[in-house]
Enzyme design. Structure first.
Site, short mmCIF file in Angstrom:
data_model
loop_
_atom_site.label_atom_id
_atom_site.label_comp_id
_atom_site.label_asym_id
_atom_site.label_seq_id
_atom_site.Cartn_x
_atom_site.Cartn_y
_atom_site.Cartn_z
CB SER A 194 -0.85 -0.02 1.27
OG SER A 194 -1.38 1.25 1.53
CE1 TYR A 212 -3.41 -2.42 5.63
CE2 TYR A 212 -2.95 -0.07 5.37
CZ TYR A 212 -3.24 -1.30 4.82
OH TYR A 212 -3.36 -1.42 3.46
CE LYS A 249 -1.23 -4.49 3.36
NZ LYS A 249 -1.53 -5.79 2.75
N1 UFG Z 1 -12.22 11.55 3.68
C1 UFG Z 1 -13.21 12.41 4.11
N2 UFG Z 1 -14.35 11.88 4.65
C2 UFG Z 1 -14.53 10.54 4.77
C3 UFG Z 1 -13.52 9.66 4.34
C4 UFG Z 1 -12.37 10.21 3.80
O1 UFG Z 1 -13.08 13.63 4.02
O2 UFG Z 1 -15.58 10.11 5.29
C5 UFG Z 1 -11.02 12.11 3.06
C6 UFG Z 1 -9.73 11.80 3.80
O3 UFG Z 1 -9.46 12.76 4.79
C7 UFG Z 1 -8.71 11.81 2.67
C8 UFG Z 1 -9.50 11.30 1.46
O4 UFG Z 1 -10.87 11.50 1.80
O5 UFG Z 1 -8.31 13.12 2.39
C9 UFG Z 1 -9.30 9.83 1.19
O6 UFG Z 1 -9.53 9.09 2.37
P1 UFG Z 1 -9.68 7.49 2.36
O7 UFG Z 1 -9.98 7.06 3.77
O8 UFG Z 1 -10.61 7.08 1.29
O9 UFG Z 1 -8.25 6.99 1.91
P2 UFG Z 1 -6.84 7.22 2.61
O10 UFG Z 1 -5.98 7.89 1.59
O11 UFG Z 1 -6.90 7.85 3.92
O12 UFG Z 1 -6.45 5.71 2.90
C10 UFG Z 1 -6.08 4.87 1.84
C11 UFG Z 1 -6.35 3.42 2.22
C12 UFG Z 1 -5.50 3.00 3.37
C13 UFG Z 1 -4.07 3.33 3.10
C14 UFG Z 1 -3.94 4.80 2.75
C15 UFG Z 1 -2.55 5.22 2.41
O13 UFG Z 1 -7.70 3.25 2.57
O14 UFG Z 1 -5.61 1.61 3.53
O15 UFG Z 1 -4.74 5.07 1.61
O16 UFG Z 1 -2.15 4.59 1.27
F1 UFG Z 1 -3.34 3.08 4.22
#
Ligand code: UFG
Length: 357
Positions: A124, A148, A152
């Site tokens: 990831s 997590y 990885k």
């Molecule tokens: N976000 C919101 N509201 C929500 C969910 C997310 O504003 O309800 C925002 C987050 O702050 C972020 C973006 O949307 O800016 C993306 O968030 P995600 O949770 O969809 O994805 P992340 O980038 O945080 O996480 C993903 C994977 C993880 C991994 C991470 C880093 O889900 O498993 O990328 O690679 F660890």
């Protein structure tokens, strides 16, 4: 000769099964269905018109897993299975270490024993931690910020050691950015249990009326509109990245690491707006506090995968939104089917098999 796919019923696993079957690979899935449903594999068979051998077992059960290696001719393994919720990994770290690390050791041990030394591993972009600059290339410094992410990173490190101790191994490590979208049939897609943690499944649950409002985690970042920027990649593009990675893994030896992303960053507000224009459904939003540990901007430099795997992500943010919505609107409760699955045991689930003509 078959490709063994762990966690093949999950979101990325099930989409990869389709692309592998379409390419003519014979596949065997091993899954404990802890965070997925056998229904996804039935639908994979329906979409492709091909059959899959499915073993319902837990990878920690090494004796049952060994039987899979004993009775099948396995050529390579794609290892998707694992736990992936960042917040849960902080609260239940031991569970994460046991599941993500011990299972990978068990698989590698069996692979070594049965001389199946070809592995594609799901890593990831989380291993880059909070990057100082973007786009992120594979040589960037690595830093995990939660259990997590550490699982990885630790697996990535011990896979490199395995190759150092035995040069016959061929290992490809894929660092995913943010997979969204769904198969264009609308038959398979992401089916998180409980309230989604990730952006797109949360948006589609709001769109379908099961959640009221999208909470946006902060609008004070140094980004184009203040909201977080990510590299969203269509899950079918990602699945095709696995086919390309497998082809290379089968032909070579060594450890190769690739980012799988588009190289384009979209903000949360841009994703909301793309979703609204692709679907015509309005998403109510509420700006709230930043989520601890979130990076402001994260997107890939995908050039290495393009050069060495001849792979490139093709689908647009519009496709990702339209396909996510087709899946969610046609399956408002996901796979919904609660098959009576007993304790993990070895099965060849003939009931799931659709015979080849
Ligand atoms: N976000 C919101 N509201 C929500 C969910 C997310 O504003 O309800 C925002 C987050 O702050 C972020 C973006 O949307 O800016 C993306 O968030 P995600 O949770 O969809 O994805 P992340 O980038 O945080 O996480 C993903 C994977 C993880 C991994 C991470 C880093 O889900 O498993 O990328 O690679 F660890």
């Amino acid at each position: 000769m078959a490709i063994l796919i762990t966690g093949g019923a999950g979101f990325i696993g099930s989409h990869t099964c389709i692309e592998l079957l379409n390419e003519g690979y014979e596949i065997i899935v091993v899954d404990n269905f802890s965070n997925s449903k056998p229904e996804s594999l039935k639908r994979v068979c329906e979409i492709t018109g091909k059959s899959i051998m499915i073993y319902y077992l837990d990878l920690l059960d090494s004796e049952s897993l060994e039987k899979v290696f004993l009775v099948n001719q396995i050529e390579a393994v794609i290892h998707f299975a694992g736990l992936k919720a960042v917040g849960e990994s902080v609260k239940e770290s031991l569970k994460y270490y046991k599941n993500n690390i011990t299972t990978t050791i068990i698989i590698c041990d069996l692979m070594q024993k049965y001389s199946v030394k070809k592995l594609v591993f799901s890593s990831s972009a989380t291993v880059y931690g909070l990057p100082d600059t973007v786009p992120i290339s594979e040589e960037f410094p690595l830093k995990a910020l939660n259990p997590y992410g550490r699982t990885k990173l630790m697996v990535e490190e011990f896979l490199q050691d395995i190759f150092i101790s035995d040069n016959e191994w061929s290992i490809t490590i894929l660092r995913y950015f943010n997979p969204i979208g769904a198969h264009e049939s609308g038959l398979i897609g992401e089916d998180p249990s409980g309230t989604p943690n990730n952006l797109m499944p949360y948006i589609t649950k709001v769109a379908v009326g099961q959640l009221k409002v999208l909470n946006i985690f902060g609008n004070g970042y140094s980004t184009k509109d203040g909201t977080g920027v990510r590299d969203y990649i269509h899950v079918v593009d990602l699945a095709n990245g696995h086919v390309a990675a497998l082809d290379k893994t089968l032909k070579s030896t060594g450890v190769n690491i690739y980012n799988l992303g588009t190289g384009i960053g979209y903000s949360v507000l841009e994703v909301v707006s793309a979703f609204e224009s692709a679907t015509g459904v309005k998403i109510p939003i509420n700006i709230t506090h930043p989520r601890p540990g979130d990076a402001a901007i994260c997107y890939a430099d995908p050039m290495k995968a393009e050069k060495e795997l001849n792979w490139i992500a093709k689908k647009s943010i519009h496709d990702m939104c339209a396909d996510s919505w087709r899946w969610q609107s046609r399956n408002p409760n996901g796979y919904k089917i609660n098959e009576e699955l007993e304790n993990p045991r070895l099965i060849q689930s003939e009931d799931f098999l659709i015979p080849n003509n």
